[in-house]
Design a protein around this motif. Structure first.
Motif, PDB file in Angstrom:
ATOM      1  N   ALA A 247       0.959  -1.508   0.092  1.00  0.00           N
ATOM      2  CA  ALA A 247       0.083   0.408   0.001  1.00  0.00           C
ATOM      3  C   ALA A 247       0.930   1.344  -0.146  1.00  0.00           C
ATOM      4  CB  ALA A 247      -0.903  -0.198   0.931  1.00  0.00           C
ATOM      5  N   LEU A 248       1.356   1.542   0.754  1.00  0.00           N
ATOM      6  CA  LEU A 248       2.650   2.771   1.268  1.00  0.00           C
ATOM      7  C   LEU A 248       3.379   2.626  -0.610  1.00  0.00           C
ATOM      8  CD1 LEU A 248       4.295   1.775   4.563  1.00  0.00           C
ATOM      9  CD2 LEU A 248       2.519   3.739   3.667  1.00  0.00           C
ATOM     10  N   LEU A 249       3.922   1.610  -0.924  1.00  0.00           N
ATOM     11  CA  LEU A 249       4.438   1.235  -2.173  1.00  0.00           C
ATOM     12  C   LEU A 249       3.997   1.855  -3.639  1.00  0.00           C
ATOM     13  CD1 LEU A 249       6.163  -1.929  -2.385  1.00  0.00           C
ATOM     14  CD2 LEU A 249       7.692   0.792  -2.652  1.00  0.00           C
ATOM     15  N   LEU A 250       2.626   1.909  -3.464  1.00  0.00           N
ATOM     16  CA  LEU A 250       1.204   2.365  -4.326  1.00  0.00           C
ATOM     17  C   LEU A 250       1.297   3.814  -4.288  1.00  0.00           C
ATOM     18  CD1 LEU A 250      -1.198  -0.278  -4.489  1.00  0.00           C
ATOM     19  CD2 LEU A 250      -0.035  -0.004  -6.236  1.00  0.00           C
ATOM     20  N   LEU A 251       0.767   3.928  -3.086  1.00  0.00           N
ATOM     21  CA  LEU A 251       1.168   5.728  -2.245  1.00  0.00           C
ATOM     22  C   LEU A 251       1.837   6.721  -2.687  1.00  0.00           C
ATOM     23  CD1 LEU A 251       0.499   7.820  -0.885  1.00  0.00           C
ATOM     24  CD2 LEU A 251       0.727   7.250   1.064  1.00  0.00           C
ATOM     25  N   THR A 252       3.026   5.751  -2.925  1.00  0.00           N
ATOM     26  CA  THR A 252       5.062   6.599  -3.154  1.00  0.00           C
ATOM     27  C   THR A 252       4.656   6.929  -4.504  1.00  0.00           C
ATOM     28  OG1 THR A 252       6.013   6.155  -0.918  1.00  0.00           O
ATOM     29  CG2 THR A 252       6.592   7.005  -3.009  1.00  0.00           C
ATOM     30  N   ALA A 253       4.360   5.653  -5.770  1.00  0.00           N
ATOM     31  CA  ALA A 253       4.669   5.948  -7.026  1.00  0.00           C
ATOM     32  C   ALA A 253       3.532   6.502  -7.238  1.00  0.00           C
ATOM     33  CB  ALA A 253       4.876   4.498  -6.943  1.00  0.00           C
ATOM     34  N   GLY A 254       2.136   6.993  -6.874  1.00  0.00           N
ATOM     35  CA  GLY A 254       1.020   6.691  -7.792  1.00  0.00           C
ATOM     36  C   GLY A 254       0.926   8.326  -6.929  1.00  0.00           C
ATOM     37  N   HIS A 255       1.426   8.693  -6.162  1.00  0.00           N
ATOM     38  CA  HIS A 255       1.273  10.084  -6.145  1.00  0.00           C
ATOM     39  C   HIS A 255       2.132  11.076  -6.639  1.00  0.00           C
ATOM     40  CE1 HIS A 255       0.853  13.563  -3.356  1.00  0.00           C
ATOM     41  NE2 HIS A 255      -0.265  13.676  -3.236  1.00  0.00           N
ATOM     42  N   GLU A 256       3.204  10.315  -5.275  1.00  0.00           N
ATOM     43  CA  GLU A 256       4.454  12.035  -6.339  1.00  0.00           C
ATOM     44  C   GLU A 256       4.371  11.870  -7.590  1.00  0.00           C
ATOM     45  OE1 GLU A 256       8.768  13.176  -4.613  1.00  0.00           O
ATOM     46  OE2 GLU A 256       7.954  10.992  -4.306  1.00  0.00           O
ATOM     47  N   THR A 257       4.700  10.540  -8.543  1.00  0.00           N
ATOM     48  CA  THR A 257       5.366  10.797  -9.651  1.00  0.00           C
ATOM     49  C   THR A 257       4.371  11.264 -10.465  1.00  0.00           C
ATOM     50  OG1 THR A 257       4.374   8.681  -9.764  1.00  0.00           O
ATOM     51  CG2 THR A 257       6.146   8.615  -9.131  1.00  0.00           C
ATOM     52  N   THR A 258       3.017  11.503 -10.931  1.00  0.00           N
ATOM     53  CA  THR A 258       2.023  11.933 -11.223  1.00  0.00           C
ATOM     54  C   THR A 258       1.535  13.276 -10.539  1.00  0.00           C
ATOM     55  OG1 THR A 258       1.079  10.120 -11.372  1.00  0.00           O
ATOM     56  CG2 THR A 258      -0.314  11.477 -11.959  1.00  0.00           C
ATOM     57  N   ALA A 259       1.780  13.551  -9.642  1.00  0.00           N
ATOM     58  CA  ALA A 259       1.370  15.218  -9.224  1.00  0.00           C
ATOM     59  C   ALA A 259       2.945  15.941  -9.992  1.00  0.00           C
ATOM     60  CB  ALA A 259       2.387  15.028  -7.164  1.00  0.00           C
ATOM     61  N   ASN A 260       4.407  15.130  -9.764  1.00  0.00           N
ATOM     62  CA  ASN A 260       5.233  16.223 -10.571  1.00  0.00           C
ATOM     63  C   ASN A 260       5.062  16.343 -12.342  1.00  0.00           C
ATOM     64  OD1 ASN A 260       7.409  17.232  -9.089  1.00  0.00           O
ATOM     65  ND2 ASN A 260       6.686  15.134  -8.063  1.00  0.00           N
ATOM     66  N   MET A 261       4.728  15.323 -12.818  1.00  0.00           N
ATOM     67  CA  MET A 261       4.181  14.730 -14.531  1.00  0.00           C
ATOM     68  C   MET A 261       2.586  16.456 -14.848  1.00  0.00           C
ATOM     69  SD  MET A 261       5.490  13.964 -16.697  1.00  0.00           S
ATOM     70  CE  MET A 261       4.066  14.649 -17.842  1.00  0.00           C
ATOM     71  N   LEU A 262       1.717  16.622 -13.087  1.00  0.00           N
ATOM     72  CA  LEU A 262       1.217  17.262 -14.151  1.00  0.00           C
ATOM     73  C   LEU A 262       1.102  18.116 -13.951  1.00  0.00           C
ATOM     74  CD1 LEU A 262      -2.035  15.899 -11.940  1.00  0.00           C
ATOM     75  CD2 LEU A 262      -1.658  16.180 -14.157  1.00  0.00           C
ATOM     76  N   GLY A 263       2.093  19.023 -12.363  1.00  0.00           N
ATOM     77  CA  GLY A 263       2.656  20.401 -12.491  1.00  0.00           C
ATOM     78  C   GLY A 263       4.041  20.623 -13.301  1.00  0.00           C
ATOM     79  N   LEU A 264       4.485  19.887 -13.661  1.00  0.00           N
ATOM     80  CA  LEU A 264       5.843  20.412 -15.031  1.00  0.00           C
ATOM     81  C   LEU A 264       5.062  19.602 -16.355  1.00  0.00           C
ATOM     82  CD1 LEU A 264       8.778  21.047 -15.031  1.00  0.00           C
ATOM     83  CD2 LEU A 264       9.555  17.719 -15.810  1.00  0.00           C
ATOM     84  N   GLY A 265       4.399  18.845 -16.314  1.00  0.00           N
ATOM     85  CA  GLY A 265       3.754  19.602 -17.056  1.00  0.00           C
ATOM     86  C   GLY A 265       2.928  20.344 -18.281  1.00  0.00           C
ATOM     87  N   THR A 266       1.872  21.162 -17.124  1.00  0.00           N
ATOM     88  CA  THR A 266       1.516  22.138 -17.377  1.00  0.00           C
ATOM     89  C   THR A 266       2.496  23.320 -17.824  1.00  0.00           C
ATOM     90  OG1 THR A 266      -0.516  21.869 -15.993  1.00  0.00           O
ATOM     91  CG2 THR A 266       0.128  23.836 -16.314  1.00  0.00           C
ATOM     92  N   PHE A 267       3.564  22.932 -16.894  1.00  0.00           N
ATOM     93  CA  PHE A 267       4.670  24.597 -17.440  1.00  0.00           C
ATOM     94  C   PHE A 267       5.854  24.176 -18.651  1.00  0.00           C
ATOM     95  CE2 PHE A 267       9.564  25.600 -15.204  1.00  0.00           C
ATOM     96  CZ  PHE A 267       9.386  27.130 -16.274  1.00  0.00           C
TER      97      PHE A 267
END
Length: 416
Positions: A247-267
């Motif tokens: 569960a913790l691996l899913l949280l880390t992998a599924g949260h931080e990576t996608t969040a950064n792609m959303l921010g950086l992708g918009t930029f």
């Protein structure tokens, strides 16, 4: 996102902390925040480098060579049984017999195969389709909240990029609504660059306890979520400790990576107005746009490594047994042998395989969900915020080049 989309780090070690072992020219970007660090370029597909801890490693920047490393069983992902030169942990005795933890991203077959198979059975087409509707609802709610503030300005990271994948993970794991505020708060602190190491450690310990309580609740009262499926459908059954790890691996992998792609992708889109205009004119390009942004940005910097279990020749370079091999994904995904004009962002570029989600048995398990979040998240931002643009000069946008997952710490935006 899971497996090779993760930064491959020991549990409890932040990406900011791991930065201490990497030479600056391999991590820090130049004036262009979207270009790979200069130290990755112009040295051939495989080369030996010295880390700041005095150890040696082999850096892979070639696409074909990276695919070989990620698919060849002669290279191990098991950081307990094989000493990784990038690890901050002191050497320890390898476990005897079969491993009993749930950190499957740091396992080799057959241990990895069993846990991966259990998880694959939960990432069903039906579940992803059901989540797609919820992803859109979450995205729209957060865009409307930005608009309702009445200022026509926002920091896109806390207002949109961070909460969207966090709430999607809540849906996936079946976190009760009453507990979601605690879940989001602990997640934000645990992954924050501004938090102290003590605050991050406390947040991660709290998340571990949170997941243990959630596993116990799903064992007593199962529902239709992924975690309930893991608790009750795994054959053979998983222990509570394994379930918490997963569960913790899913949280880390599924949260931080996608969040950064959303921010950086918009930029990236805002800094490439011709590409943004093309996407506004042809919204059906969003699928191709996501794939090109994944290739062009490649936010996993130097977080994927393997250890050679025997002597291997790679890209004409002889590697000894025990050699640590580090995949430089940003440069791998710009290999000119595979892409014409690889340093150009081209949303109409024909789709070709990239390694943003890894390759081989550890290829990202949640890549379908990540694509859904990126496609819907970026699409709703562009559609619902006309005239979206930066609220500060691009040079003032703080980037995360001190971390192994690249992105932006904040993204001040405004709209018409």
């Amino acid at each position: 996102m899971t497996d090779d989309s993760l930064t491959e780090q020991p549990a409890g070690v932040s990406t900011a902390t791991m930065r201490r072992i990497l030479p600056a020219d391999l991590v820090e970007r130049g004036r262009d925040p979207f270009s790979p660090p200069p130290g990755l370029r112009g040295h051939g597909p495989v080369r030996e480098v010295e880390l700041l801890n005095g150890a040696r490693a082999w850096l892979v920047t070639g696409f074909d060579e990276a695919r070989t490393v990620l698919a060849d069983p002669r290279f191990s992902a098991d950081k307990l049984r094989h000493r990784d030169a990038t690890s901050l942990r002191p050497p320890q005795a390898p476990p005897e017999g079969e491993r009993t933890d749930g950190a499957f991203v740091f396992m080799d077959p057959p241990e990895h195969t069993r846990l991966r198979r259990v998880l694959t059975g939960q990432f069903t087409v039906r579940r992803m389709r059901e989540l797609e509707t919820r992803v859109r609802q979450i995205a729209v709610e957060h865009v409307e909240a930005m608009q309702a503030a009445g200022t026509r300005t926002a920091d896109l990271v806390p207002a949109f990029a961070l909460p969207l994948p966090s709430l999607v993970i809540c849906e996936l794991l079946g976190v009760p609504y009453a507990d979601r505020a605690e879940f989001q708060e602990r997640t934000a602190v645990g992954l924050s660059a501004s938090a102290t190491m003590r605050e991050q450690a406390a947040a991660r310990a709290g998340l571990h306890a949170f997941m243990a309580r959630l596993v116990a609740a799903k064992r007593a009262n199962p529902a239709g979520d992924l975690l309930s499926g893991l608790v009750h459908d795994a054959d053979p059954p998983l222990t509570d400790a394994q379930l918490v790890d997963v569960a913790l691996l899913l949280l880390t992998a599924g949260h931080e990576t996608t969040a950064n792609m959303l921010g950086l992708g918009t930029f990236a889109l805002l800094e490439h107005p011709d590409q943004l205009a093309a996407l506004r004119a042809e919204p059906e390009l969003i699928g191709d746009a996501v794939e090109e942004l994944l290739r062009f940005l490649s936010i996993i910097q130097l977080g994927v490594s393997r250890v050679a279990k025997e002597p291997v020749t790679l890209g004409g370079v002889d590697l000894p047994a025990g050699a640590t091999v580090v995949i430089a994904t940003p440069e791998v995904n710009r290999d000119p042998r595979h892409w014409p004009d690889p340093d150009m962002l081209d949303l109409r570029r024909p789709r070709t395989p990239h390694l943003a989600f890894g390759h081989g048995v550890h290829q990202c398990l949640g890549q379908q969900l990540a694509r859904i979040e990126l496609r819907i998240g970026l699409g709703e931002l562009i559609t619902r915020l006309p005239g979206l643009r930066l609220a500060v000069p691009a040079a003032q946008v703080p980037v995360r080049d001190e971390m192994l997952i690249f992105g932006v710490h904040s993204l001040p935006v405004t709209w018409a």
